[in-house]
Design an enzyme around this catalytic site. Sequence first.
Site, PDB file in Angstrom:
ATOM      1  N   ASP A  72      65.765   8.399 107.967  1.00  0.00           N
ATOM      2  CA  ASP A  72      65.196   7.290 107.214  1.00  0.00           C
ATOM      3  C   ASP A  72      65.398   6.010 108.010  1.00  0.00           C
ATOM      4  OD1 ASP A  72      64.099   6.841 104.258  1.00  0.00           O
ATOM      5  OD2 ASP A  72      65.181   5.061 104.908  1.00  0.00           O
ATOM      6  N   THR A  73      64.336   5.226 108.112  1.00  0.00           N
ATOM      7  CA  THR A  73      64.385   3.981 108.880  1.00  0.00           C
ATOM      8  C   THR A  73      64.212   2.798 107.941  1.00  0.00           C
ATOM      9  OG1 THR A  73      63.455   5.086 110.823  1.00  0.00           O
ATOM     10  CG2 THR A  73      63.324   2.682 110.773  1.00  0.00           C
TER      11      THR A  73
END
Length: 194
Positions: A72-73
């Site tokens: 997840d960014t």
Amino acid sequence: MNLLRPLLLASNSPRRKELLAGLGLTFDVKVKEVEEDFPDHLLREDIATYLASHKADQYVEDIQNHILITADTIVCLGDKVLNKPADYTEAFSMLRSLSGTCHEVITGVCILTKENKTVFSDTTKVYFKTLTDQEIDYYITNYKPFDKAGAYGIQEWIGMIGIERIEGSYFNVVGLPVQELYQRLVELGYLIVD
């Protein structure tokens, strides 16, 4: 290179698929809809790892002899987390707030097997030039960055004309810190270079 177990990528991101394939790894993609909410008390540097770990937890029953990778960014401007924009107006507001500033991109990654769970993150500082309203409008209208945290993709037009420099991994900003992921897979004994 030799993966000692089958690899699963739990992401529909074309960028993550491309980066993982670029490492020379063969993998399957398995995607579930997972809520991306996080507790309010988390420090911003913990949000990405929390989300990557939370995503991985949804696949515990699905992995047999597999290595599962989730990621997840998030984009952080000061203490504010910029998620994926809902529409043009929100994207415009996000890009205007990033204009002429330095922000951080943090990608959390989880490597999960039946026996082990490894979670880590990587942070890159990104410096934007001052963008004109016309440049922001052109980018949103032509590239529709509504699936991207912070409303931009570094590999797209806005990155080419707007980013003056970065400190850290370019690929982390794209969505997967492949150098560190590769190193972790080797250290965990899942990947052998022969």
